[in-house]
Design a protein around this motif. Sequence first.
Motif, PDB file in Angstrom:
ATOM      1  N   GLY A  38     -38.210  23.211   2.153  1.00 19.53           N
ATOM      2  CA  GLY A  38     -38.859  22.202   2.978  1.00 19.53           C
ATOM      3  C   GLY A  38     -38.070  21.933   4.253  1.00 19.53           C
ATOM      4  O   GLY A  38     -36.893  22.262   4.364  1.00 19.53           O
ATOM      5  N   LEU A  39     -38.735  21.333   5.225  1.00 26.53           N
ATOM      6  CA  LEU A  39     -38.094  21.032   6.499  1.00 26.53           C
ATOM      7  C   LEU A  39     -38.078  19.543   6.823  1.00 26.53           C
ATOM      8  O   LEU A  39     -37.165  19.075   7.503  1.00 26.53           O
ATOM      9  CB  LEU A  39     -38.800  21.781   7.640  1.00 26.53           C
ATOM     10  N   VAL A  40     -39.075  18.814   6.357  1.00 28.09           N
ATOM     11  CA  VAL A  40     -39.174  17.391   6.650  1.00 28.09           C
ATOM     12  C   VAL A  40     -39.376  16.628   5.346  1.00 28.09           C
ATOM     13  O   VAL A  40     -40.174  17.037   4.495  1.00 28.09           O
ATOM     14  CB  VAL A  40     -40.341  17.097   7.609  1.00 28.09           C
ATOM     15  N   CYS A  41     -38.643  15.531   5.183  1.00 22.97           N
ATOM     16  CA  CYS A  41     -38.868  14.658   4.047  1.00 22.97           C
ATOM     17  C   CYS A  41     -39.548  13.385   4.529  1.00 22.97           C
ATOM     18  O   CYS A  41     -39.648  13.136   5.737  1.00 22.97           O
ATOM     19  CB  CYS A  41     -37.544  14.317   3.345  1.00 22.97           C
ATOM     20  N   HIS A  42     -40.039  12.599   3.597  1.00 17.58           N
ATOM     21  CA  HIS A  42     -40.593  11.290   3.924  1.00 17.58           C
ATOM     22  C   HIS A  42     -39.754  10.228   3.225  1.00 17.58           C
ATOM     23  O   HIS A  42     -39.594  10.258   1.999  1.00 17.58           O
ATOM     24  CB  HIS A  42     -42.064  11.197   3.519  1.00 17.58           C
ATOM     25  N   LEU A  43     -39.195   9.354   4.046  1.00 18.33           N
ATOM     26  CA  LEU A  43     -38.297   8.305   3.572  1.00 18.33           C
ATOM     27  C   LEU A  43     -39.086   7.015   3.414  1.00 18.33           C
ATOM     28  O   LEU A  43     -39.623   6.480   4.389  1.00 18.33           O
ATOM     29  CB  LEU A  43     -37.156   8.123   4.579  1.00 18.33           C
ATOM     30  N   GLY A  44     -39.182   6.533   2.188  1.00 17.52           N
ATOM     31  CA  GLY A  44     -39.921   5.320   1.909  1.00 17.52           C
ATOM     32  C   GLY A  44     -38.990   4.181   1.530  1.00 17.52           C
ATOM     33  O   GLY A  44     -38.070   4.358   0.717  1.00 17.52           O
ATOM     34  N   LEU A  45     -39.218   3.003   2.117  1.00 22.68           N
ATOM     35  CA  LEU A  45     -38.394   1.836   1.821  1.00 22.68           C
ATOM     36  C   LEU A  45     -39.124   0.578   2.267  1.00 22.68           C
ATOM     37  O   LEU A  45     -40.165   0.644   2.935  1.00 22.68           O
ATOM     38  CB  LEU A  45     -37.041   1.929   2.521  1.00 22.68           C
ATOM     39  N   LEU A  46     -38.590  -0.565   1.882  1.00 23.04           N
ATOM     40  CA  LEU A  46     -39.136  -1.844   2.317  1.00 23.04           C
ATOM     41  C   LEU A  46     -38.346  -2.338   3.520  1.00 23.04           C
ATOM     42  O   LEU A  46     -37.118  -2.438   3.470  1.00 23.04           O
ATOM     43  CB  LEU A  46     -39.053  -2.872   1.193  1.00 23.04           C
ATOM     44  N   LEU A  47     -39.057  -2.665   4.600  1.00 26.54           N
ATOM     45  CA  LEU A  47     -38.446  -3.248   5.786  1.00 26.54           C
ATOM     46  C   LEU A  47     -39.125  -4.579   6.058  1.00 26.54           C
ATOM     47  O   LEU A  47     -40.334  -4.624   6.276  1.00 26.54           O
ATOM     48  CB  LEU A  47     -38.593  -2.314   6.997  1.00 26.54           C
ATOM     49  N   ASP A  48     -38.340  -5.640   6.019  1.00 25.91           N
ATOM     50  CA  ASP A  48     -38.880  -6.990   6.243  1.00 25.91           C
ATOM     51  C   ASP A  48     -40.044  -7.285   5.304  1.00 25.91           C
ATOM     52  O   ASP A  48     -41.039  -7.911   5.685  1.00 25.91           O
ATOM     53  CB  ASP A  48     -39.320  -7.160   7.701  1.00 25.91           C
ATOM     54  N   GLY A  49     -39.930  -6.789   4.069  1.00 29.54           N
ATOM     55  CA  GLY A  49     -40.924  -7.081   3.058  1.00 29.54           C
ATOM     56  C   GLY A  49     -42.148  -6.199   3.065  1.00 29.54           C
ATOM     57  O   GLY A  49     -43.028  -6.357   2.220  1.00 29.54           O
ATOM     58  N   SER A  50     -42.228  -5.229   3.997  1.00 34.56           N
ATOM     59  CA  SER A  50     -43.382  -4.341   4.077  1.00 34.56           C
ATOM     60  C   SER A  50     -42.958  -2.905   3.797  1.00 34.56           C
ATOM     61  O   SER A  50     -41.889  -2.469   4.250  1.00 34.56           O
ATOM     62  CB  SER A  50     -44.025  -4.423   5.467  1.00 34.56           C
ATOM     63  N   PRO A  51     -43.785  -2.139   3.063  1.00 37.08           N
ATOM     64  CA  PRO A  51     -43.447  -0.745   2.793  1.00 37.08           C
ATOM     65  C   PRO A  51     -43.597   0.109   4.048  1.00 37.08           C
ATOM     66  O   PRO A  51     -44.552  -0.038   4.805  1.00 37.08           O
ATOM     67  CB  PRO A  51     -44.452  -0.323   1.720  1.00 37.08           C
ATOM     68  N   PRO A  55     -41.326  10.105   8.388  1.00 34.07           N
ATOM     69  CA  PRO A  55     -40.860  11.498   8.364  1.00 34.07           C
ATOM     70  C   PRO A  55     -39.447  11.569   8.916  1.00 34.07           C
ATOM     71  O   PRO A  55     -39.136  10.965   9.949  1.00 34.07           O
ATOM     72  CB  PRO A  55     -41.871  12.215   9.269  1.00 34.07           C
ATOM     73  N   THR A  56     -38.588  12.306   8.230  1.00 34.73           N
ATOM     74  CA  THR A  56     -37.160  12.308   8.561  1.00 34.73           C
ATOM     75  C   THR A  56     -36.579  13.704   8.357  1.00 34.73           C
ATOM     76  O   THR A  56     -36.913  14.390   7.394  1.00 34.73           O
ATOM     77  CB  THR A  56     -36.403  11.295   7.669  1.00 34.73           C
ATOM     78  N   GLY A  57     -35.691  14.108   9.254  1.00 35.61           N
ATOM     79  CA  GLY A  57     -34.968  15.366   9.069  1.00 35.61           C
ATOM     80  C   GLY A  57     -33.883  15.204   8.015  1.00 35.61           C
ATOM     81  O   GLY A  57     -33.325  14.114   7.841  1.00 35.61           O
ATOM     82  N   TYR A  58     -33.602  16.274   7.306  1.00 36.66           N
ATOM     83  CA  TYR A  58     -32.608  16.195   6.236  1.00 36.66           C
ATOM     84  C   TYR A  58     -31.909  17.538   6.066  1.00 36.66           C
ATOM     85  O   TYR A  58     -32.294  18.555   6.649  1.00 36.66           O
ATOM     86  CB  TYR A  58     -33.260  15.779   4.919  1.00 36.66           C
TER      87      TYR A  58
END
Length: 221
Positions: A38-51, A55-58
């Motif tokens: 793979g070339l691109v990952c997807h970074l999921g997290l909560l920011l200020d209470g919202s999901p 897309p992020t390089g890794y």
Amino acid sequence: MTETPPAPLSATPRSTITRKKDRGRTERAALYSLLDEGLVCHLGLLLDGSPVVLPTGYGREGDTLYLHGSTGSPSMRAGDGSTDVCVTVTLLDAIVYARSVNDHSMNYRSAVIHGRPRPVLDPDRKLHGLRVVTDHLAPGSWEHARPVSAKEFAAVTVLELALAEASVKVRDGGPSDTEADVRDGGAWAGVLPLRTSFGPPEPAADLRPGIPVPEHVAGRG
């Protein structure tokens, strides 16, 4: 000396596959192979209470996943070791056509990684993490391109995420039609493969004349 094989993936409550369990893979080598392709990952997290999913390089080295981004990025600032994230990588291999729309599917390989990334603060380790990411996305460029300047180095954040909590799921093969649809159905069924490949290199419009395409770029086309 015989090399010790990597330990298999150990399921946790977050990484346990609940549907289509037969598609799960427990070999850590399957995780490595998928991440390396793979070339691109997807970074999921909560920011200020919202999901948020970004897309992020890794890049991967051993059991460590390196992520990088701007120091001004909220997602990078959240990676201070106190925030849980979910990183996914998916490779789509084919669309599966069945005799019924309900049984249409996709052949894919996917990885889901849970954990708490930490910023790499040591300058040497941070530079190494940047090289791992560069070698993954654009192998050969670390030696070919201009080195990272002090200003650029200060403006980028490198996070490291352990591959300790991860799952891999794979769907391959043909359609899974019912016996009745196989016997009576008149629709075409099969697999339409999907292949991702690099095209011929396209020089920058302002490239100085006489600079050839380097082998590490030409070799990927």
